[in-house]
Design an enzyme around this catalytic site. Structure first.
Site: not given
Length: 384
Positions: A286, A211, A185, A187, A237
Site C-alpha cells: 500500500h 481490497e 477498494d 475501503h 494497509e
C-alpha cells in the site's frame, strides 16, 4: 560511523520525512507518514531517537528490535509508523555506505522492473471509478488500475446503490478490456454481510481483487468472505506486523497489502512478504504517499519473489511533476509503459534535495485538518 542527528520534516498531512545524519557526512532518508497524524508520529520519533544517537547505524535489524520492542507498549499505527520511518532511513544509510541499492542487500533482484497501478477515481458523486481515466491509463501501458467504492455505504445498502455499483464495474471492465485488469477498494466502508452481497453482484465483471472489504478490527471475519467468493481478496494497509497478518493469511486472502510507512518499514515488510509466500499469497504494498515511501516499496518489490503490483497515487508522468520536486534526478521514478525500471543507485535509489525539504517543512500542519467526516442520513457516523 556514528549517528549524530535525527530530524523530522512535516511537508503535509500525508508526508512526514525522517533524516538520519552521521559523523562521516552520510545521511539516510525515510518516510514515517501516518496520514493526518504527522505531529503525533514526529513526537514518537523524537522519543525513540535516544536508541539511535551515538550508535553505528549499520546493524539495522538490531536497531529494529530495540525500536519496535524496546518499549513495554508497542505496535499500532503511531509507533509502527515511527519505527518504519527510522528503519527506512537506516536501510538507506546502509545502502549508501556499501554503495548498493537496498534490494541488493536483501538478496538481489527477483525481477528487472516493477509493475505499477494507480487510481481511476471518479469525480462524480455515487460513482465507483472513471472509465475514461481507466482507458487512458491502459493506453499509457498500465495493466492494472484501481477504484474505490463511493460512500458512505450503509450496513445493508439499498438495491439502487448496489445496482449503481454493478453498472460502474461493468463500465470499468469495458474500459480496460480483457488485456488489463481493475481492483476495487471497499475501503473498510462495508459490513461483512453487505460485502458478500456486493461480491456476488459483481463477480461476473472479474475484478482483480476486492481490497479491504472489512474494517481491520473485523479481520477475524474475513474468512467468511474468502470462502464464499471467487474474487481474490486483498487487505493489510491497516495491519502493522507479521502477527496481525497471520490470521488473514490463514483465512485465505490472495494479496497482502502492508504499508511500509506504517508496518515497521523495510525490515518488517520483507518478513511479512516471506510469511505470505508460505500461503501462496502475493504482496502489493500500500502506498498513497510520496516519492520516499514509493522508493522504499520498490526496493522490497524487487527483492521478494511473491510481488504482485505496486500502488502509487502521486503524479509520475514526467520528471517535472510537482510530486517529484523533492528529488534530484526524479526520472528514476518515471515509469515506462506502466512499469518502473530497476533503480541501481545506492540505498533507496533516489536522491533527496535536502534544501527543498527544509524549505518545505511546515510547523502549522502539526494541527492537521484530518480525514473527511461522513455521516449516514440519520446523522450517525459513517466510515470514510
Amino acid at each position: 560511523m556514528k549517528i549524530t542527528t535525527i530530524e523530522t520534516f512535516v511537508l503535509g498531512e500525508r508526508q512526514l520525512l525522517v533524516r538520519i545524519g552521521t559523523d562521516v557526512g552520510l545521511a539516510g532518508w525515510g518516510d514515517a507518514t501516518l496520514e493526518h497524524r504527522p505531529g503525533t508520529v514526529a513526537a514518537a520519533i523524537r522519543e525513540m531517537s535516544g536508541h539511535l544517537i551515538g550508535t553505528d547505524p549499520l546493524p539495522v535489524t538490531r536497531h529494529w528490535q530495540r525500536l519496535a520492542r524496546g518499549g513495554f507498549y508497542r505496535g499500532g499505527p503511531v509507533l509502527g509508523s515511527a519505527v518504519a520511518g527510522l528503519d527506512i532511513a537506516l536501510w538507506d544509510l546502509r545502502g549508501r555506505f556499501y554503495g548498493a541499492p537496498i534490494h541488493e542487500l536483501l538478496g538481489g533482484p527477483c525481477r528487472d522492473r516493477v509493475r505499477l497501478y494507480t487510481h481511476a477515481l471518479s469525480a462524480r458523486p455515487e460513482h465507483t471509478g472513471e472509465p475514461d481515466r481507466a482507458r487512458a491509463l491502459v493506453a499509457a501501458g498500465y495493466t492494472l488500475v484501481k477504484a474505490a467504492i463511493s460512500g458512505p455505504v450503509g450496513f445493508l445498502d439499498s438495491p439502487r446503490q448496489t445496482a449503481r455499483f454493478v453498472r460502474d464495474l461493468e463500465a470499468l471492465r469495458e474500459a480496460v478490456g480483457d488485456e488489463a485488469d481493475f481492483g476495487i477498494d471497499l475501503h473498510g466502508r462495508v459490513s461483512p454481510h453487505h460485502a458478500r452481497r456486493l461480491a456476488d453482484a459483481v463477480a461476473h465483471t472479474g475484478p482483480a481483487f476486492l481490497e479491504e472489504p472489512l474494517r481491520p478490527e473485523h479481520s477475524r471475519l474475513i474468512g467468511q468472505l474468502t470462502a464464499t467468493t471467487s474474487i481474490p481478496i486483498a487487505t493489510g494497509e491497516r495491519l502493522y506486523s507479521r502477527e496481525e497478518f497471520l490470521p488473514v493469511l490463514q483465512a485465505g486472502i490472495a494479496i497482502a497489502q502492508p504499508d511500509l510507512a506504517h508496518a515497521g518499514g523495510i525490515t518488517e515488510v520483507f518478513r511479512i512478504a516471506t510469511l505470505a509466500e508460505s500461503f501462496d499469497v502475493q504482496v502489493a504494498p500500500h502506498c498513497p504517499l510520496g516519492p520516499v515511501a514509493l522508493a522504499a516499496c520498490v526496493q522490497v518489490d524487487l527483492a521478494v519473489p511473491n510481488f504482485y503490483a505496486q500502488e502509487h497515487v502521486i503524479d509520475l508522468r514526467s520528471a517535472d511533476s510537482r510530486d517529484l520536486r523533492l528529488l534530484t534526478g526524479p526520472e528514476v521514478l518515471v515509469p515506462v509503459a506502466g512499469h518502473l525500471d530497476r533503480p541501481t543507485g545506492p540505498g533507496l535509489g533516489i536522491e533527496i534535495d535536502e534544501d527543498a525539504v527544509r524549505a518545505a517543512h511546515r510547523d502549522d500542519l502539526l494541527v492537521p485538518r484530518g480525514t473527511p467526516r461522513w455521516s449516514h442520513p440519520d446523522g450517525g457516523f459513517a466510515e470514510w
